[in-house]
Design an enzyme around this catalytic site. Structure first.
Site, short mmCIF file in Angstrom:
data_model
loop_
_atom_site.label_atom_id
_atom_site.label_comp_id
_atom_site.label_asym_id
_atom_site.label_seq_id
_atom_site.Cartn_x
_atom_site.Cartn_y
_atom_site.Cartn_z
N CYS A 112 -22.34 24.97 -34.65
CA CYS A 112 -21.60 24.61 -33.59
C CYS A 112 -22.44 23.76 -32.48
CB CYS A 112 -20.88 25.68 -32.83
SG CYS A 112 -19.30 26.40 -34.09
N CYS A 188 -18.23 34.85 -37.80
CA CYS A 188 -18.34 33.35 -37.29
C CYS A 188 -16.89 33.00 -36.76
CB CYS A 188 -18.47 32.44 -38.61
SG CYS A 188 -18.40 30.78 -38.21
N ASP A 318 -9.51 6.40 -46.99
CA ASP A 318 -10.01 7.70 -46.42
C ASP A 318 -11.43 8.17 -47.02
OD1 ASP A 318 -10.23 10.44 -45.29
OD2 ASP A 318 -8.67 11.41 -46.81
N CYS A 345 -13.73 10.28 -40.85
CA CYS A 345 -14.69 11.56 -40.27
C CYS A 345 -15.85 11.11 -39.52
CB CYS A 345 -14.65 12.58 -41.43
SG CYS A 345 -15.82 12.13 -42.57
#
Length: 398
Positions: A112, A188, A318, A345
């Protein structure tokens, strides 16, 4: 450390270019956010010997405008830039929060990037990155808003697949940032309680009342709200019409192809192209009751270069993180679709490819961004590119 699809990534190994600066600390005011989960800072390495000499440092665990003490984690005298962590916050941003996860922070789990940032500001930072990449690489000034997606708990408990590292004592862990070091992790917080580890076998996922066969160790969006919101965004952008011809490139298990085939109907045609044989086999099963939808197994660039060269009306693109690249963009443009929906992405790859499409006469009409990976720097975009110029059919104008 893993990407959005759960695949581990290793940092590049580079030869040292002078004396190491690792461990050295500097006090500085942090600059703007940058692509990759860090902010840009500038330090003066040798104020006595070269008081005007500055070095760029990409710093994690901070927020633009904060005054921090940063510690260099990667960098030598010969490098163009260094990397670092904010190990002490002297003047905090009002958007700074206590990370909900005890494993988040300098020297800890690398999964993260933004747990120290309020969720709404996380989305603002991601929007700023998308805008900056489009400005720098495609020379476009585009308003961007990162939209929340149903299926997480205030940015937590959204990940449906998680890959852990098994520890000798029977525990499990996660990789540290840009490292093979393993941080023991009991829980997590971005993982759902029922999250699975990738494993062989076939799973079944439901999207808008349609069932899809998916490999347990293959690609599928890890945020539970992602498949639906992406399908709806693509259909809303393209507005497929009965009888149209469609290509779904990097089609995976046929998620977009399924709904596009239903939209164009049996007078239309949909071709899904997928390089992974297992995913292509699942796509055939998922499209099996729609005979006007076919699947071609092979890399997109090779398939487009060798076959299916007739004009098409619509394309869904994609690609993986590295984007489509110029040869694929040129092959798509050669088929003269009226519109392309680009699902991306990586904002840098998207911006680069948008510039390539512009060279081929396609303009960016709309852009939507979705927070499919809260607490990380990752963001998913759906861009609509439309054909412009004299060869645009009058009936396509709207």
């Amino acid at each position: 450390m893993t990407g959005p699809a759960g695949r581990p990534r290793r940092p590049r190994q580079r030869a040292a270019r002078g004396a190491s600066r690792v461990g050295q600390r500097f006090e500085t005011v942090v600059g703007p956010v940058a692509h990759g989960g860090h902010c840009v800072a500038r330090v003066v390495p040798d104020p006595e010997g070269d008081p005007d000499g500055t070095r760029v440092v990409f710093v994690r665990h901070t927020i633009p405008g904060e005054r921090v003490v940063l510690e260099i984690t990667e960098g030598t005298d010969g490098d163009r830039f260094w990397r670092g962590d904010a190990v002490q916050v002297l003047e905090a941003s009002p958007d700074r929060v206590e990370p909900p996860c005890p494993y988040a922070g300098p020297g800890r789990c690398g999964g993260c990037d933004f747990q120290h940032v309020a969720l709404t500001r996380q989305r603002d930072l991601k929007a700023a990155v998308v805008r900056e990449q489009l400005s720098r690489l495609a020379h476009l000034d585009v308003p961007v808003e990162v939209e929340a997606v149903p299926g997480d708990d205030h940015g937590l408990r959204w990940r449906t697949r998680v890959q852990y590292v098994d520890l000798p004592d029977g525990g499990r862990g996660m990789r540290a940032h840009r490292s093979r070091a393993v941080i023991p992790v009991e829980d997590c917080l971005i993982a759902r309680p029922d999250a699975r580890e990738p494993a062989p076998g076939t799973l079944h996922e439901t999207v808008l009342d349609r069932e899809f066969a998916v490999a347990g160790d293959g690609f599928w969006q890890v945020h539970p709200g992602a498949p639906r919101v992406l399908v709806e965004a693509v259909l809303s952008a393209l507005r497929p019409r009965p009888g149209e011809r469609v290509m779904d490139l990097y089609a995976g298990v046929g998620l977009f192809a399924r709904f596009l085939a239903e939209a164009v109907g049996e007078t239309g045609r949909v071709l899904a192209v997928e390089g992974d044989p297992a995913a292509a086999d699942h796509a055939r099963a998922n499209l099996g009751d729609l005979p006007w939808a076919g699947v071609e197994t092979g890399s997109v660039d090779r398939v487009l270069a060798s076959s299916y060269d007739e004009p098409v009306d619509l394309v869904v693109l994609d690609p993986p993180r590295e984007g489509a690249r110029r040869p694929v963009v040129e092959q798509i443009a050669a088929r003269a679709p009226r519109a392309v929906a680009y699902v991306a992405c990586d904002p840098a790859a998207l911006a680069r490819d948008v510039a390539y499409f512009a060279e081929q006469g396609y303009v960016l009409r709309t852009l939507r961004a979705f927070d499919l990976f809260p607490m990380t720097h990752h963001v998913e975009c759906v861009a609509l590119l439309e054909k412009t110029g004299p060869d645009l059919r009058r009936s396509d104008l709207r």
